[in-house]
Design a protein around this motif. Sequence first.
Motif, PDB file in Angstrom:
ATOM      1  N   SER A  47       0.751  -1.307  -0.085  1.00 61.43           N
ATOM      2  CA  SER A  47       0.042  -0.017   0.049  1.00 61.43           C
ATOM      3  C   SER A  47       0.703   1.276   0.071  1.00 61.43           C
ATOM      4  CB  SER A  47      -0.799  -0.311   1.082  1.00 61.43           C
ATOM      5  OG  SER A  47      -1.480   1.147   1.286  1.00 61.43           O
ATOM      6  N   PRO A  48       0.477   2.361  -0.854  1.00 63.01           N
ATOM      7  CA  PRO A  48       1.077   3.628  -0.725  1.00 63.01           C
ATOM      8  C   PRO A  48       0.921   4.060   0.676  1.00 63.01           C
ATOM      9  CG  PRO A  48      -0.838   3.790  -1.892  1.00 63.01           C
ATOM     10  CD  PRO A  48      -0.588   2.335  -1.753  1.00 63.01           C
ATOM     11  N   TYR A  49      -0.155   3.678   1.402  1.00 64.56           N
ATOM     12  CA  TYR A  49      -0.515   4.342   2.553  1.00 64.56           C
ATOM     13  C   TYR A  49       0.516   3.824   3.841  1.00 64.56           C
ATOM     14  CZ  TYR A  49      -4.657   6.502   0.674  1.00 64.56           C
ATOM     15  OH  TYR A  49      -5.479   7.129  -0.282  1.00 64.56           O
ATOM     16  N   ASP A  50       1.489   2.879   3.324  1.00 69.21           N
ATOM     17  CA  ASP A  50       2.211   2.006   4.253  1.00 69.21           C
ATOM     18  C   ASP A  50       3.561   3.035   4.419  1.00 69.21           C
ATOM     19  OD1 ASP A  50       0.325   0.256   5.240  1.00 69.21           O
ATOM     20  OD2 ASP A  50       1.441  -1.198   3.822  1.00 69.21           O
ATOM     21  N   LYS A  51       3.810   4.016   3.477  1.00 67.65           N
ATOM     22  CA  LYS A  51       4.988   4.795   3.147  1.00 67.65           C
ATOM     23  C   LYS A  51       6.266   4.163   3.612  1.00 67.65           C
ATOM     24  CE  LYS A  51       2.217   8.628   3.536  1.00 67.65           C
ATOM     25  NZ  LYS A  51       1.987   9.418   2.519  1.00 67.65           N
ATOM     26  N   VAL A  52       6.329   3.194   2.526  1.00 65.55           N
ATOM     27  CA  VAL A  52       7.594   2.253   2.438  1.00 65.55           C
ATOM     28  C   VAL A  52       8.467   2.836   1.137  1.00 65.55           C
ATOM     29  CG1 VAL A  52       6.954   0.375   3.788  1.00 65.55           C
ATOM     30  CG2 VAL A  52       6.388   0.374   1.445  1.00 65.55           C
ATOM     31  N   PHE A 106       1.215  -7.369 -13.229  1.00 69.69           N
ATOM     32  CA  PHE A 106       1.911  -6.816 -12.047  1.00 69.69           C
ATOM     33  C   PHE A 106       2.202  -5.366 -12.311  1.00 69.69           C
ATOM     34  CE2 PHE A 106       5.905  -6.099  -9.827  1.00 69.69           C
ATOM     35  CZ  PHE A 106       5.276  -6.367  -8.727  1.00 69.69           C
ATOM     36  N   PHE A 107       1.779  -4.615 -11.167  1.00 67.82           N
ATOM     37  CA  PHE A 107       2.046  -2.943 -11.352  1.00 67.82           C
ATOM     38  C   PHE A 107       2.931  -2.735  -9.899  1.00 67.82           C
ATOM     39  CE2 PHE A 107      -1.905  -3.397 -13.409  1.00 67.82           C
ATOM     40  CZ  PHE A 107      -1.692  -2.454 -14.810  1.00 67.82           C
ATOM     41  N   ALA A 108       3.933  -1.936 -10.177  1.00 71.00           N
ATOM     42  CA  ALA A 108       4.729  -1.453  -9.011  1.00 71.00           C
ATOM     43  C   ALA A 108       5.097   0.253  -9.568  1.00 71.00           C
ATOM     44  CB  ALA A 108       5.980  -2.214  -8.670  1.00 71.00           C
ATOM     45  N   TYR A 109       5.078   0.842  -8.477  1.00 72.49           N
ATOM     46  CA  TYR A 109       5.493   2.215  -8.647  1.00 72.49           C
ATOM     47  C   TYR A 109       6.394   2.757  -7.565  1.00 72.49           C
ATOM     48  CZ  TYR A 109       1.038   1.596 -10.828  1.00 72.49           C
ATOM     49  OH  TYR A 109      -0.023   1.257 -11.703  1.00 72.49           O
ATOM     50  N   ARG A 110       7.434   3.532  -7.780  1.00 73.61           N
ATOM     51  CA  ARG A 110       8.266   3.943  -6.847  1.00 73.61           C
ATOM     52  C   ARG A 110       7.767   5.453  -6.536  1.00 73.61           C
ATOM     53  NH1 ARG A 110      14.551   2.932  -6.909  1.00 73.61           N
ATOM     54  NH2 ARG A 110      14.068   1.775  -5.112  1.00 73.61           N
ATOM     55  N   MET A 111       7.625   5.726  -5.192  1.00 73.19           N
ATOM     56  CA  MET A 111       6.924   6.765  -4.765  1.00 73.19           C
ATOM     57  C   MET A 111       8.142   7.735  -4.256  1.00 73.19           C
ATOM     58  SD  MET A 111       3.319   5.740  -4.927  1.00 73.19           S
ATOM     59  CE  MET A 111       2.743   6.808  -3.958  1.00 73.19           C
ATOM     60  N   GLU A 112       9.003   7.102  -3.581  1.00 74.98           N
ATOM     61  CA  GLU A 112       9.895   7.992  -2.937  1.00 74.98           C
ATOM     62  C   GLU A 112      11.410   7.376  -3.427  1.00 74.98           C
ATOM     63  OE1 GLU A 112      10.736   7.535   1.424  1.00 74.98           O
ATOM     64  OE2 GLU A 112      10.184   9.560   1.552  1.00 74.98           O
ATOM     65  N   TYR A 113      12.291   8.146  -3.646  1.00 72.63           N
ATOM     66  CA  TYR A 113      13.777   7.667  -4.249  1.00 72.63           C
ATOM     67  C   TYR A 113      14.873   8.198  -3.275  1.00 72.63           C
ATOM     68  CZ  TYR A 113      18.027   6.936  -6.942  1.00 72.63           C
ATOM     69  OH  TYR A 113      19.060   6.376  -7.160  1.00 72.63           O
ATOM     70  N   LEU A 114      15.374   7.329  -2.613  1.00 69.29           N
ATOM     71  CA  LEU A 114      16.756   7.594  -1.737  1.00 69.29           C
ATOM     72  C   LEU A 114      18.023   6.844  -2.336  1.00 69.29           C
ATOM     73  CD1 LEU A 114      15.066   7.082   1.771  1.00 69.29           C
ATOM     74  CD2 LEU A 114      15.463   9.413   0.406  1.00 69.29           C
TER      75      LEU A 114
END
Length: 731
Positions: free
Chosen positions: A632-637, A654-662
């Motif tokens: 979930s995007p709401y899990d903030k991982v 299968f779908f996957a989205y990178r929401m944040e990049y470090l």
Amino acid sequence: MIIINKRNLFFLISVWLLSTLLSAQNVTISTPHTQLLLSVPNGGTPEQLYYGSRTSDADIRSICETARRRNAYPVYGMGYPCETALSVRHADGNLTLQMAVIGVKETRLTKENATLTVIELKDKVYPFFVNICYKAWQDADVIETWTEIRHEEKKPVQLQQFASAYLPVRRGNVWLSHLSGAWANEGQLCQEALQPGMKVIKNTDGVRNSQSAHAEVMFSLDGKPQENTGRVIGAALCYSGNYKLRIDTQEDDWHHFLAGINEENSWYNLKKEEVFRTPALALTYSDEGMSGCSRKFHQWARLHKLANGNTPRKILLNSWEGVYFDINEQGMDQMMGDIAAMGGELFVMDDGWFGDKYPRKNDSYALGDWTVDKTKLPGGLQSLLDNARKHGIRFGIWLEPEMANTKSELYEKHPEWIIKAPEREVVCARGGTQVVLDLSNPQVQDFIVQTVDELMNSYPDIDYIKWDANASIMNYGSYYLPKDRQSHLYIEYHKGLNNVLERIRTKYPHLLMQACASGGSRVNYGLLPYFGEFWTSDNTDAYQRIYMQWGVSNFYPAIAMASHVSADKNHQTGRRTPLKFRFDVAMSGRLGMEMQPKDMTDGDKEFAKRAIKAYKEIRPIVQHGDLYRLVSPYDKVGFASLMYATPEKDKAVFFAYRMEYLLNQVTPRVRMTGLDPDKQYKLIDMTPLKENKKNFLDGKVLSGKLLLEEGVEVPFSGEYSSVVMQLIEVK
């Protein structure tokens, strides 16, 4: 040889009496995998005994012997101090009800593949009647329940509270999941542990009902909600107007859940022999977590609650964010040519095409005047339809039929058709001139139907209507309704709207209409039988859409969720995201585009062409498959993931989205769901940036067991990176 002594005889008689008593006083309502058990003693109070997974006959007998019983439809005034489903004021001023069972009817609805059970109740003193109705679908795990209220008293009875249904939920570590939001931020998933006190989710807009909250909830019975494990009850109120969901938790062992029309400023004066039917509350249950509950809603929706729910949706370009009100023939032809060249199938001309005396140059003019602006479109709609045919695509159009502007010929001719309180000034909404037409008035209903009739009779090749509604009821009052029924306006508005839509759907059964209302303000199962899809939000930013589409997917299938690819710099948030990321997000719903194609580079157009081709290949799986939400995007991982699979488990996406990049962060690994552990699957990269540069998973053949238990490392490549992989069984 069986010897029957007195002791054995007593035992056999007891068993016979018990089974006879149970069959006479208990009703079992079943779907393929769920069951609702009620006690309905003649002359007594109907009680709920059980709701959950379908059980055996032996278990049903055990439940009847041991279950804690709760009133199936609590009424006000006699021995029930908690929140009630129904309260009235009789003509003599008496505020009490005491309902008793007088009959049970069961009917097989062959055409609908459902069974209808009706528990008939009558007040012990007054000629006041309530039917509690249960419709159990036999090809989907949903039970719809509603009430039908009538009386034979000499004068009207005032309905003061009239919930559709009541459901007791046993206290424990129960969590509530529901949707909230605001314009351009709709469908936000909220999850909380239920605590003592009252939780109320409601709407008072009058016209739209899903912008700030939704009329759907899930109860996770085993603690914090999990996507693919745990017992979950789902509930969706099938209503387009003001609603109220109440969860009352006091000193006893139950959370008391009641759902129905919001009675605030809507008390209803019920005439003798008039039948008041409440909207249905759809219930489902799953022991496979929230995603399991979602899959049951989705299957039911596609089979029974969406207009043409099993017809694939076309890939479209909408003109709004491309040109806004700047409509002209040359521009429309250019946009049609561009979407056709990229493989699209439908072009939708949005707001700005109409108005004679008051041309629609902005949102202050011409609503209600549905005549083509010949200065913008000298060839009229026929010229646009001819151009669409030339490009090999279909044509759709925008309407806002329930509204008018005070700067319109319609308002000048019929000022009495708008919703307005007598003796009060007009209160306007959008553009400073927008008003709402009074759909309680049959003349207004006829006008709206006539508007669509004239459009479709003149241009039968129109394939799609985007039906908008951009205003709330701002000034409560009706010229049409009599003084003693002014409080009926909110309810009568939606009765009128449903009448309009029923007439349109009957005449044009294959016409697809989109429910739009300031974005995602009309996402409800009350209207979707007429519309077939909804505009999820005016916010087309792909990053924020991940959150909104995730939330809405809890209750609504991908085939109904319009998801569009927007411009490089998003018009609402200003965020810049790669075209691949925008396409990959939109491809998890009903794919469309919301931009000006001529602003795209040749490279972007080439990628869009390949992405659209890829979507056509996976469209059957996305639009008709089973949804499994994974991360979930709401899990903030930092990323989110979901997938769709066919019921046969031979194909998946299968779908996957990178929401944040470090920098140097751990590459995420995702375990899949919805696959067969005994099958082998080939992985195919569907949207590579370049045809000859697919990710490292492309072409690999992996077992379902490995994908389920170990998962895969997601081949992300930086900020706002994304992956769409098709899985195909290798035999």
